[in-house]
Design a protein around this motif. Structure first.
Motif, PDB file in Angstrom:
ATOM      1  N   UNK A 154      22.590  11.063 -42.429  1.00  0.00           N
ATOM      2  CA  UNK A 154      21.800  11.693 -43.307  1.00  0.00           C
ATOM      3  C   UNK A 154      20.508  11.297 -43.428  1.00  0.00           C
ATOM      4  N   UNK A 155      20.037   9.992 -43.000  1.00  0.00           N
ATOM      5  CA  UNK A 155      18.901   9.678 -43.295  1.00  0.00           C
ATOM      6  C   UNK A 155      17.732   9.229 -42.343  1.00  0.00           C
ATOM      7  N   UNK A 156      18.289   8.910 -41.097  1.00  0.00           N
ATOM      8  CA  UNK A 156      17.766   8.349 -39.746  1.00  0.00           C
ATOM      9  C   UNK A 156      16.686   9.658 -39.346  1.00  0.00           C
ATOM     10  N   UNK A 157      15.548   9.233 -38.816  1.00  0.00           N
ATOM     11  CA  UNK A 157      14.734   9.924 -38.412  1.00  0.00           C
ATOM     12  C   UNK A 157      15.007  10.562 -36.888  1.00  0.00           C
ATOM     13  N   UNK A 158      15.748   9.617 -36.172  1.00  0.00           N
ATOM     14  CA  UNK A 158      15.881   9.944 -34.582  1.00  0.00           C
ATOM     15  C   UNK A 158      17.396  10.421 -34.461  1.00  0.00           C
ATOM     16  N   UNK A 159      17.495  11.216 -33.444  1.00  0.00           N
ATOM     17  CA  UNK A 159      19.002  11.872 -33.210  1.00  0.00           C
ATOM     18  C   UNK A 159      19.537  10.623 -32.528  1.00  0.00           C
ATOM     19  N   UNK A 160      19.170   9.768 -31.793  1.00  0.00           N
ATOM     20  CA  UNK A 160      19.994   8.632 -31.049  1.00  0.00           C
ATOM     21  C   UNK A 160      20.658   7.625 -32.343  1.00  0.00           C
ATOM     22  N   UNK A 161      19.901   7.676 -33.510  1.00  0.00           N
ATOM     23  CA  UNK A 161      20.482   6.723 -34.459  1.00  0.00           C
ATOM     24  C   UNK A 161      21.456   7.646 -35.384  1.00  0.00           C
ATOM     25  N   UNK A 178      12.508   5.165 -42.819  1.00  0.00           N
ATOM     26  CA  UNK A 178      11.715   5.643 -41.534  1.00  0.00           C
ATOM     27  C   UNK A 178      12.154   4.608 -40.686  1.00  0.00           C
ATOM     28  N   UNK A 179      10.957   3.978 -40.083  1.00  0.00           N
ATOM     29  CA  UNK A 179      11.234   3.021 -38.816  1.00  0.00           C
ATOM     30  C   UNK A 179      11.701   1.775 -39.127  1.00  0.00           C
ATOM     31  N   UNK A 180      11.405   1.265 -40.443  1.00  0.00           N
ATOM     32  CA  UNK A 180      12.213   0.099 -41.061  1.00  0.00           C
ATOM     33  C   UNK A 180      13.819   0.228 -41.237  1.00  0.00           C
ATOM     34  N   UNK A 181      13.936   1.599 -41.537  1.00  0.00           N
ATOM     35  CA  UNK A 181      15.545   1.762 -41.837  1.00  0.00           C
ATOM     36  C   UNK A 181      16.267   1.697 -40.523  1.00  0.00           C
ATOM     37  N   UNK A 182      15.576   2.355 -39.192  1.00  0.00           N
ATOM     38  CA  UNK A 182      16.210   2.497 -38.058  1.00  0.00           C
ATOM     39  C   UNK A 182      16.337   1.023 -37.580  1.00  0.00           C
ATOM     40  N   UNK A 196      21.831   2.126 -27.257  1.00  0.00           N
ATOM     41  CA  UNK A 196      21.212   3.253 -26.779  1.00  0.00           C
ATOM     42  C   UNK A 196      20.036   3.732 -27.899  1.00  0.00           C
ATOM     43  N   UNK A 197      20.020   3.348 -29.060  1.00  0.00           N
ATOM     44  CA  UNK A 197      18.996   3.827 -29.874  1.00  0.00           C
ATOM     45  C   UNK A 197      17.650   3.205 -29.591  1.00  0.00           C
ATOM     46  N   UNK A 198      17.429   2.116 -28.650  1.00  0.00           N
ATOM     47  CA  UNK A 198      16.182   1.398 -28.412  1.00  0.00           C
ATOM     48  C   UNK A 198      15.636   0.516 -29.322  1.00  0.00           C
ATOM     49  N   UNK A 215      35.070   1.088 -12.975  1.00  0.00           N
ATOM     50  CA  UNK A 215      34.644   1.350 -14.282  1.00  0.00           C
ATOM     51  C   UNK A 215      33.266   2.337 -14.179  1.00  0.00           C
ATOM     52  N   UNK A 216      33.005   3.445 -14.636  1.00  0.00           N
ATOM     53  CA  UNK A 216      31.644   3.728 -14.417  1.00  0.00           C
ATOM     54  C   UNK A 216      30.648   2.955 -15.358  1.00  0.00           C
ATOM     55  N   UNK A 217      29.367   2.877 -15.042  1.00  0.00           N
ATOM     56  CA  UNK A 217      28.474   2.252 -15.502  1.00  0.00           C
ATOM     57  C   UNK A 217      27.742   2.535 -16.867  1.00  0.00           C
ATOM     58  N   UNK A 218      27.488   1.654 -17.793  1.00  0.00           N
ATOM     59  CA  UNK A 218      27.032   1.906 -18.878  1.00  0.00           C
ATOM     60  C   UNK A 218      25.956   2.829 -19.171  1.00  0.00           C
ATOM     61  N   UNK A 219      25.697   3.789 -19.707  1.00  0.00           N
ATOM     62  CA  UNK A 219      24.437   4.669 -19.997  1.00  0.00           C
ATOM     63  C   UNK A 219      23.296   4.133 -20.264  1.00  0.00           C
ATOM     64  N   UNK A 220      22.237   4.462 -19.741  1.00  0.00           N
ATOM     65  CA  UNK A 220      20.903   4.185 -20.154  1.00  0.00           C
ATOM     66  C   UNK A 220      20.487   4.306 -21.522  1.00  0.00           C
ATOM     67  N   UNK A 221      19.375   3.557 -22.366  1.00  0.00           N
ATOM     68  CA  UNK A 221      19.256   4.144 -23.596  1.00  0.00           C
ATOM     69  C   UNK A 221      18.643   5.427 -23.511  1.00  0.00           C
ATOM     70  N   UNK A 222      18.778   5.960 -24.787  1.00  0.00           N
ATOM     71  CA  UNK A 222      18.083   7.428 -24.852  1.00  0.00           C
ATOM     72  C   UNK A 222      16.699   7.235 -24.961  1.00  0.00           C
ATOM     73  N   UNK A 223      15.860   8.288 -24.619  1.00  0.00           N
ATOM     74  CA  UNK A 223      14.429   8.081 -24.855  1.00  0.00           C
ATOM     75  C   UNK A 223      13.990   8.363 -26.242  1.00  0.00           C
ATOM     76  N   UNK A 224      13.198   7.771 -26.797  1.00  0.00           N
ATOM     77  CA  UNK A 224      12.584   7.847 -28.124  1.00  0.00           C
ATOM     78  C   UNK A 224      11.810   9.099 -28.375  1.00  0.00           C
ATOM     79  N   UNK A 225      12.027   9.691 -29.469  1.00  0.00           N
ATOM     80  CA  UNK A 225      11.264  11.007 -29.494  1.00  0.00           C
ATOM     81  C   UNK A 225       9.790  10.524 -29.999  1.00  0.00           C
TER      82      UNK A 225
END
Length: 249
Positions: free
Chosen positions: A78-85, A134-138, A188-190, A239-249
């Motif tokens: 509901x509150x996170x600015x980024x799609x990764x979070x 905002x950023x502090x929340x994430x 992956x949120x970075x 086992x497939x490797x872990x996915x890299x972090x998502x790029x930040x918006x």
């Protein structure tokens, strides 16, 4: 008479020696304070195998994790600015809904009472998240949840390794997959502070560090690959490797 007395003394000495050697063996299982004695004293019999105190603690901790991490995930959606979070929050909600159902089913079968609200510390974490924006929340969301999952991950591994109860063993296997998925999505949120996690772990440890020495700057010898020998054929895949972090918006 002297010969008889001498023989009797020898026999008595032999019997005393045998008794002294045998006593530790006979009394071993009865000794209090040993790990085996403590394990047996804290375990109860069930049709799925002995249920230890560690098993019961694991069930409670799985339940407690869902009681605060699921609402934390909903809040992130509901509150996170980024799609990764938001995506990490989605994984928390789905994962803990399913894991909580499994834990409640296992607890009902084993007769273990589960809590219905988070601990005071977990409630304080939820309040801390609610007060942030905002950023502090994430940052708070990613690091509070990542630290909590890292700690329970160690318990899951211990229980999966040591439990003698088949229901707990299966739940630990399920929890292992769920917790690892959540750790991966949070990373992956970075926003995860890996230096902070390492410092916290180091502060809680009293053991001396071990392992290979630090690199000296000299190029090390190339290690020989680990490969199978013979002409066998294999059907499984890595086992497939872990996915890299998502790029930040």
């Amino acid at each position: 008479m002297r010969r008889i007395n001498g023989t009797a003394l020898i026999i008595a000495a032999l019997l005393a020696t045998i008794g002294a050697l045998a006593f530790p063996v006979w009394s071993y299982d009865d000794r209090s304070g040993t790990g085996a004695a403590n394990l047996n004293a804290s375990s109860v019999a069930t049709q799925w195998g002995p249920l230890s105190a560690t098993d019961r603690d694991f069930l409670v901790k799985v339940r407690l994790a869902g009681l605060w991490e699921l609402p934390a995930g909903q809040q992130a959606i509901e509150r996170a600015p980024s799609e990764a979070v938001k995506l990490a929050g989605d994984h928390l909600v789905v994962g803990h809904t399913d894991l909580d159902r499994r834990a409640r089913d296992v607890a009902a079968k084993l007769g273990v009472e589960l809590p219905n609200q988070p601990t005071e510390q977990q409630q304080s974490w939820l309040r801390e998240l609610t007060a942030a924006d905002g950023e502090e929340y994430q940052l708070k969301f990613a690091n509070l949840l990542r630290a909590a999952h890292g700690k329970v991950f160690a318990l899951v591994a211990q229980v999966r390794h040591t439990t003698r109860n088949s229901l707990i063993r299966q739940l630990a296997s399920d929890a292992n997959q769920t917790v690892l998925d959540h750790i991966t999505m949070l990373e992956r949120t970075g926003f995860v502070d890996f230096d902070g996690l390492a410092r916290e772990a180091a502060g809680a440890s009293t053991a001396s560090p071990s392992g290979p020495p630090a690199p000296s700057g000299v190029v090390p010898q190339v290690p020989v690959p680990v490969t199978p020998s013979g002409d066998q054929s294999f059907t499984s895949r890595p086992v497939p490797p872990t996915m890299a972090p998502l790029p930040q918006p």
